[in-house]
Motif scaffolding. Structure first.
Motif, PDB file in Angstrom:
ATOM      1  N   MET A  74     106.476  80.274  44.477  1.00 53.68           N
ATOM      2  CA  MET A  74     106.844  81.675  44.270  1.00 53.68           C
ATOM      3  C   MET A  74     107.864  81.811  43.159  1.00 53.68           C
ATOM      4  SD  MET A  74     106.910  83.065  48.103  1.00 53.68           S
ATOM      5  CE  MET A  74     105.817  82.306  49.282  1.00 53.68           C
ATOM      6  N   ARG A  75     107.871  82.955  42.523  1.00 48.23           N
ATOM      7  CA  ARG A  75     108.749  83.232  41.391  1.00 48.23           C
ATOM      8  C   ARG A  75     110.101  83.752  41.900  1.00 48.23           C
ATOM      9  NH1 ARG A  75     105.289  86.247  38.672  1.00 48.23           N
ATOM     10  NH2 ARG A  75     104.818  84.574  37.254  1.00 48.23           N
ATOM     11  N   ILE A  76     111.188  83.129  41.426  1.00 51.03           N
ATOM     12  CA  ILE A  76     112.531  83.628  41.768  1.00 51.03           C
ATOM     13  C   ILE A  76     112.758  84.931  40.997  1.00 51.03           C
ATOM     14  CG2 ILE A  76     115.013  83.152  41.654  1.00 51.03           C
ATOM     15  CD1 ILE A  76     113.672  81.364  43.644  1.00 51.03           C
ATOM     16  N   CYS A  77     113.343  85.897  41.648  1.00 51.12           N
ATOM     17  CA  CYS A  77     113.591  87.223  41.068  1.00 51.12           C
ATOM     18  C   CYS A  77     114.607  87.147  39.925  1.00 51.12           C
ATOM     19  CB  CYS A  77     114.102  88.133  42.183  1.00 51.12           C
ATOM     20  SG  CYS A  77     114.634  89.754  41.628  1.00 51.12           S
ATOM     21  N   ARG A  78     114.261  87.712  38.774  1.00 48.60           N
ATOM     22  CA  ARG A  78     115.167  87.732  37.624  1.00 48.60           C
ATOM     23  C   ARG A  78     116.406  88.575  37.921  1.00 48.60           C
ATOM     24  NH1 ARG A  78     117.401  84.839  34.360  1.00 48.60           N
ATOM     25  NH2 ARG A  78     115.380  83.930  33.959  1.00 48.60           N
ATOM     26  N   GLY A  79     116.257  89.681  38.622  1.00 46.62           N
ATOM     27  CA  GLY A  79     117.419  90.495  38.981  1.00 46.62           C
ATOM     28  C   GLY A  79     118.397  89.700  39.829  1.00 46.62           C
ATOM     29  N   TYR A  80     117.872  88.934  40.775  1.00 44.92           N
ATOM     30  CA  TYR A  80     118.697  88.058  41.614  1.00 44.92           C
ATOM     31  C   TYR A  80     119.397  87.010  40.753  1.00 44.92           C
ATOM     32  CZ  TYR A  80     119.508  83.826  44.352  1.00 44.92           C
ATOM     33  OH  TYR A  80     120.043  82.683  44.874  1.00 44.92           O
ATOM     34  N   LEU A  81     118.659  86.366  39.844  1.00 43.22           N
ATOM     35  CA  LEU A  81     119.261  85.355  38.972  1.00 43.22           C
ATOM     36  C   LEU A  81     120.366  85.953  38.104  1.00 43.22           C
ATOM     37  CD1 LEU A  81     116.096  83.355  37.861  1.00 43.22           C
ATOM     38  CD2 LEU A  81     117.889  82.618  39.455  1.00 43.22           C
TER      39      LEU A  81
END
Length: 97
Positions: A74-81
């Motif tokens: 799954m792709r980690i959220c860019r907003g979270y990063l």
């Protein structure tokens, strides 16, 4: 965190409907959003909704890792990063002073 050869690599920019954008529906319930942030600060992960498989049998419609799915797919959220990076910058700045 970006490798164009890896389909689950994080996006360069947050999605236009990212949970971490100001005024997002996810942040409308302040208490629940605080719980989410606390969980993330304790080592949780936040996955981009565009990288989580759909599961119509699940109440929220997605097959998140907590539902037994492999988080490496799954792709980690860019907003979270971005949020995590800003938090780390603040922490490092505080330690320098």
């Amino acid at each position: 965190m970006l490798d164009m050869d890896i389909p689950t690599s994080s996006f360069l920019e947050p999605c236009n409907n990212c949970a971490f954008r100001p005024g997002s529906p996810e942040q409308a319930d302040t208490e629940e959003w605080k719980k989410t942030i606390t969980s993330l600060k304790a080592g949780g992960q936040f996955f981009c909704h565009k990288g989580v498989p759909i599961d119509v049998k699940n109440a929220n419609g997605f097959a998140y890792p907590k539902d037994g799915k492999d988080p490496r797919k799954m792709r980690i959220c860019r907003g979270y990063l971005n949020m995590w990076g800003a938090m780390m910058e603040k922490r490092m700045e505080a330690e320098r002073t």
